[in-house]
Design an enzyme around this catalytic site. Structure first.
Site, PDB file in Angstrom:
ATOM      1  CG  HIS A 143      11.128  -0.213   1.201  1.00  0.00           C
ATOM      2  ND1 HIS A 143      11.347  -0.140   2.563  1.00  0.00           N
ATOM      3  CD2 HIS A 143       9.807   0.033   1.047  1.00  0.00           C
ATOM      4  CE1 HIS A 143      10.216   0.126   3.181  1.00  0.00           C
ATOM      5  NE2 HIS A 143       9.276   0.237   2.283  1.00  0.00           N
ATOM      6  CG  ASN A 171      14.269   2.660   2.191  1.00  0.00           C
ATOM      7  OD1 ASN A 171      13.245   2.374   1.566  1.00  0.00           O
ATOM      8  ND2 ASN A 171      14.778   1.872   3.137  1.00  0.00           N
ATOM      9  CG  ASP A 183       5.517  -6.628   2.246  1.00  0.00           C
ATOM     10  OD1 ASP A 183       4.283  -6.587   2.319  1.00  0.00           O
ATOM     11  OD2 ASP A 183       6.218  -5.639   1.965  1.00  0.00           O
ATOM     12  CD  GLU A 221      14.313  -1.875   3.955  1.00  0.00           C
ATOM     13  OE1 GLU A 221      14.036  -0.982   3.139  1.00  0.00           O
ATOM     14  OE2 GLU A 221      13.982  -1.825   5.141  1.00  0.00           O
TER      15      GLU A 221
HETATM   16  C1  F6R Z   1       3.774  -2.866   2.158  1.00  0.00           C
HETATM   17  C2  F6R Z   1       5.016  -2.709   1.413  1.00  0.00           C
HETATM   18  C3  F6R Z   1       5.873  -1.491   1.570  1.00  0.00           C
HETATM   19  C4  F6R Z   1       5.071  -0.193   1.497  1.00  0.00           C
HETATM   20  C5  F6R Z   1       6.004   1.011   1.634  1.00  0.00           C
HETATM   21  C6  F6R Z   1       5.223   2.307   1.662  1.00  0.00           C
HETATM   22  O1  F6R Z   1       3.166  -4.093   1.865  1.00  0.00           O
HETATM   23  O2  F6R Z   1       5.383  -3.577   0.698  1.00  0.00           O
HETATM   24  O3  F6R Z   1       6.857  -1.490   0.552  1.00  0.00           O
HETATM   25  O4  F6R Z   1       4.392  -0.123   0.283  1.00  0.00           O
HETATM   26  O5  F6R Z   1       6.741   0.912   2.814  1.00  0.00           O
HETATM   27  O6  F6R Z   1       4.459   2.346   2.825  1.00  0.00           O
HETATM   28  P1  F6R Z   1       3.354   3.455   3.049  1.00  0.00           P
HETATM   29  O7  F6R Z   1       2.310   3.242   2.019  1.00  0.00           O
HETATM   30  O8  F6R Z   1       2.829   3.195   4.443  1.00  0.00           O
HETATM   31  O9  F6R Z   1       4.039   4.770   2.924  1.00  0.00           O
END
Ligand code: F6R
Length: 242
Positions: free
Chosen positions: A138, A136, A67, A143
């Protein structure tokens, strides 16, 4: 699904780096699907360490990131392009021409999504997809919602994600409201998936994702349907699971 219990974040990072290394050693020209965020930082540091010791060679590796924020340039320190260069690409011998992320500044979002899907297809798909998990549930920026998106798409970030990610920005107002993300269909097509989850604040959502109903309301729950998933979580993240 294999679930590894790590003692703490350092242990998690080393275990995850071991899986990525094994992939790179077994298939030097593999396609890695990469993620950003706090969860993989320690893992990337471990990979860089092993590279510096001569144990790993990224010369033929290709990578596609999950992403990118819409509206951030590559030079913006919060862009995922910047993150990947800072934590991995600039520190190992990967060929920059073989590293790919969605273009946050693309003028036509639909065209950018088509381009990214075609690119992943042209690489032959992803051999090993790394995932973190949002509070959440994701994965990527898929989402919670009422359906799964198959391919790359541009999403409106949910308030909970904006809240969670504001720690990286000067203020909440600066967090982009949209992002490009690979779709659930593309993630599920990866040959192997590695999920890393750390911290007590993710304990409940991890339990739901692994043992709850499979529903787009908890996007990560779809991983229960994949035949080759490794989850590495620390004790805090696994604390809600008996
Ligand atoms: C990042 C991504 C997100 C993160 C998720 C967890 O490239 O795709 O899905 O993996 O938001 O983020 P952290 O590791 O910062 O808790």
């Amino acid at each position: 699904m294999i679930i590894y219990r790590a003692k703490d974040y350092n242990d998690l990072s080393r275990k995850a780096a071991n899986i990525i290394s094994a992939q790179v050693i077994m298939k030097p020209n593999c396609v890695l699907g990469l993620a950003t965020g706090s969860s993989p930082e320690g893992m990337y540091a471990q990979l860089v360490d092993w590279y510096n010791k001569g144990d790993l060679d990224f010369a033929k590796v290709k990578s596609v990131n999950l992403d990118e924020y819409r509206g951030l340039s590559r030079e913006n320190e919060q862009s995922y392009y910047y993150f990947m260069h800072k934590h991995l690409f600039d520190k190992v011998n990967i060929d920059m021409n073989n590293t790919y992320l969605p273009n946050g500044l693309a003028e036509d979002p639909e065209e950018e999504c088509r381009r990214y899907d075609a690119l992943i297809e042209s690489l032959g798909g992803v051999d090993l997809q790394l995932l973190g998990m949002g509070h959440n549930g994701h994965i990527g920026f898929n989402e919670p919602g009422d359906h799964y998106d198959k391919g790359t798409h541009c999403v409106d970030l949910q308030q909970s994600t904006i809240e969670a990610n504001k720690r990286f920005f000067a203020s909440e107002d600066e967090v982009p409201r949209q992002a490009y993300t690979m779709g659930i269909g593309t993630i599920m097509k990866a040959k192997k998936i590695l999920v890393i989850v750390s911290g007590a604040e993710k304990a409940e959502i991890l339990k739901e994702a692994l043992y709850g109903p499979i529903t787009p309301q908890v996007p990560a729950s779809v991983l229960q349907m994949h035949s080759d998933v490794i989850v590495i979580a620390d004790e805090a993240a696994l604390s809600a699971i008996k």
